[in-house]
Design an enzyme around this catalytic site. Structure first.
Site, PDB file in Angstrom:
ATOM      1  N   ASP A  70      13.538   7.255   9.583  1.00  0.00           N
ATOM      2  CA  ASP A  70      12.610   7.750  10.383  1.00  0.00           C
ATOM      3  C   ASP A  70      12.099   6.779  11.433  1.00  0.00           C
ATOM      4  O   ASP A  70      11.555   7.008  12.493  1.00  0.00           O
ATOM      5  CB  ASP A  70      11.143   8.018   9.559  1.00  0.00           C
ATOM      6  CG  ASP A  70       9.878   8.346  10.521  1.00  0.00           C
ATOM      7  OD1 ASP A  70      10.301   9.413  11.245  1.00  0.00           O
ATOM      8  OD2 ASP A  70       9.002   7.914  10.503  1.00  0.00           O
TER       9      ASP A  70
ATOM     10  N   ASN B 185       0.819  -1.148  -0.034  1.00  0.00           N
ATOM     11  CA  ASN B 185       0.093   0.115  -0.027  1.00  0.00           C
ATOM     12  C   ASN B 185       0.895   1.241   0.146  1.00  0.00           C
ATOM     13  O   ASN B 185       0.746   2.204  -0.765  1.00  0.00           O
ATOM     14  CB  ASN B 185      -1.060   0.159   1.202  1.00  0.00           C
ATOM     15  CG  ASN B 185      -1.952  -1.032   1.236  1.00  0.00           C
ATOM     16  OD1 ASN B 185      -2.347  -1.254  -0.096  1.00  0.00           O
ATOM     17  ND2 ASN B 185      -2.665  -1.398   2.313  1.00  0.00           N
TER      18      ASN B 185
ATOM     19  N   HIS C 148      10.193   8.735  14.172  1.00  0.00           N
ATOM     20  CA  HIS C 148       9.181   7.689  13.887  1.00  0.00           C
ATOM     21  C   HIS C 148       7.562   8.627  13.583  1.00  0.00           C
ATOM     22  O   HIS C 148       6.618   8.317  14.239  1.00  0.00           O
ATOM     23  CB  HIS C 148       8.756   6.647  14.849  1.00  0.00           C
ATOM     24  CG  HIS C 148       8.148   5.484  14.289  1.00  0.00           C
ATOM     25  ND1 HIS C 148       8.407   4.245  14.799  1.00  0.00           N
ATOM     26  CD2 HIS C 148       7.446   5.299  13.391  1.00  0.00           C
ATOM     27  CE1 HIS C 148       7.858   3.290  13.983  1.00  0.00           C
ATOM     28  NE2 HIS C 148       7.034   4.033  13.247  1.00  0.00           N
ATOM     29  N   ILE C 149       7.777   9.595  12.713  1.00  0.00           N
ATOM     30  CA  ILE C 149       6.731  10.452  12.613  1.00  0.00           C
ATOM     31  C   ILE C 149       6.133  10.409  11.255  1.00  0.00           C
ATOM     32  O   ILE C 149       5.230  11.339  10.770  1.00  0.00           O
ATOM     33  CB  ILE C 149       7.198  11.815  12.825  1.00  0.00           C
ATOM     34  CG1 ILE C 149       8.332  12.418  11.874  1.00  0.00           C
ATOM     35  CG2 ILE C 149       7.479  12.009  14.296  1.00  0.00           C
ATOM     36  CD1 ILE C 149       8.273  14.058  12.109  1.00  0.00           C
TER      37      ILE C 149
ATOM     38  N   GLU D 293      14.169   3.060  19.963  1.00  0.00           N
ATOM     39  CA  GLU D 293      13.515   4.153  19.954  1.00  0.00           C
ATOM     40  C   GLU D 293      13.122   4.568  21.107  1.00  0.00           C
ATOM     41  O   GLU D 293      12.999   3.884  22.077  1.00  0.00           O
ATOM     42  CB  GLU D 293      12.406   4.038  19.013  1.00  0.00           C
ATOM     43  CG  GLU D 293      12.610   3.666  17.505  1.00  0.00           C
ATOM     44  CD  GLU D 293      11.377   3.483  16.501  1.00  0.00           C
ATOM     45  OE1 GLU D 293      11.542   3.571  15.509  1.00  0.00           O
ATOM     46  OE2 GLU D 293      10.278   3.692  16.886  1.00  0.00           O
TER      47      GLU D 293
ATOM     48  N   ALA E 242      10.100   2.007   7.203  1.00  0.00           N
ATOM     49  CA  ALA E 242       9.544   0.802   7.374  1.00  0.00           C
ATOM     50  C   ALA E 242       9.707   0.535   9.223  1.00  0.00           C
ATOM     51  O   ALA E 242       8.822   0.881   9.975  1.00  0.00           O
ATOM     52  CB  ALA E 242      10.035  -0.418   6.769  1.00  0.00           C
TER      53      ALA E 242
END
Length: 317
Positions: free
Chosen positions: A254, A145, A278-279, A259, A228
């Site tokens: 990202d 997707n 991670h945005i 994290e 990813a």
């Protein structure tokens, strides 16, 4: 239990009809305490629902993953407990795809380096050249997707978009071709891409997919973009390739192997790396739509109509 921050309007709607709690932190201990008497959990990435955490909630019935990834849920434990698990994948695709290009352009045109140096009083214009996107090969590992949309965007920029998927077939090939993406194998994507974008889930087949061997085979001067999961890239190998190798020339990340607040990336001092926390999916519009879908799913389950409400791609368990 709201295990992760979600759209504030959604929190208000849920709180009006349900007893909503939030854990004090995302540690296993805090999650166990908050989940103990809950029957539903809503979560995003960054929160790990391990077997121990799930086992602490004997009355748990429903997990709603506000996104596509499932690597932070112990699905074996969820299955053994008879839990219903639903994900909300579709609404994250546009913001993540757009953010992929934000990272790609920032890396290629050295936007973050230029910004930082200008703020420090420098005017290093002659040193800030970068490649055009037009005419370059955009490689997509995981042309699902999100990846397919990235390829479509790249094709509109005049890029040569190629991609690979875990289970290729003629139907997938035709669908991708209709979006300007040629389906090929992983080897061609890895070795011929000027810009290599990762859009795969994290599982045992993709963990450290991009390691020392793969990095050594990338096209000299190529750029890597990972939106990813952090574990798809072996960060130690990437650091070595970026500082000592002669293939990959830069990376935009990202997602990260470790994290959360208080962590400092090993890449922090490298000018050829762009880092974000991670945005990718955090567009306000998309978070609102995801929130609306969360409410629909929770209400449908509460009314015994979850199976009627679930859309294609949302069902997990």
């Amino acid at each position: 239990m709201l295990a992760s921050p979600i759209d504030p309007g959604t929190v208000d709607v849920l709180s009006a009809s349900y007893d909503v709690v939030k854990p004090a932190a995302s540690t296993p201990e805090a999650l166990k305490e908050a989940i103990a008497d809950r029957d539903t959990v809503v979560l995003r990435s960054g929160v790990m629902l391990s077997a121990d955490v799930l086992d602490a909630a004997p009355g748990l019935k429903l997990l709603v993953r506000a996104g596509a990834g499932l690597d932070n849920i112990d699905l074996d434990q969820a299955r053994s407990m008879g839990l219903r698990v639903v994900k909300i994948p579709g609404m994250s695709a546009p913001p993540v795809a757009e953010f992929t290009f934000a990272l790609l352009l920032s890396l290629a045109r050295k936007v973050t380096v230029a910004d930082r140096q200008l703020r420090e009083g420098h005017w290093p214009k002659p040193t800030l050249g970068g490649p055009l996107l037009h005419g370059k090969t955009l490689g997509i590992v995981g042309a699902g997707n999100i990846g397919a949309l990235v390829g479509q965007m790249g094709a509109s920029w005049g890029m040569r978009a190629i991609g690979c998927v875990a289970n290729p077939n003629d139907t997938v090939a035709q669908q991708l071709l209709g979006r300007g993406v040629r389906l090929t194998d992983y080897d061609e994507v890895l070795t011929t891409s000027d810009f290599l974008c990762l859009h795969t889930p994290l599982d045992e087949s993709t963990r450290h997919l991009i390691g020392a061997e793969a990095l050594s085979r990338m096209k000299p001067g190529s750029l890597l973009i990972n939106v990813a999961r952090g574990g798809v890239v072996d960060e130690a190998a990437l650091f070595e390739a970026l500082t000592q190798g002669d293939t990959v020339a830069g990376a935009a990340l990202d997602v990260h192997e470790i994290e959360g607040e208080g962590t400092r990336s090993r890449f922090s001092d490298l000018d050829n790396v762009v880092l974000t926390p991670h945005i990718g999916a955090m567009a306000v519009d998309s978070q609102r739509l995801i929130g609306e879908r969360i409410v629909e799913l929770v209400q449908a389950y509460d009314n015994g109509k979850l199976d009627e409400e679930i859309r294609d791609g949302e069902h997990v368990l």
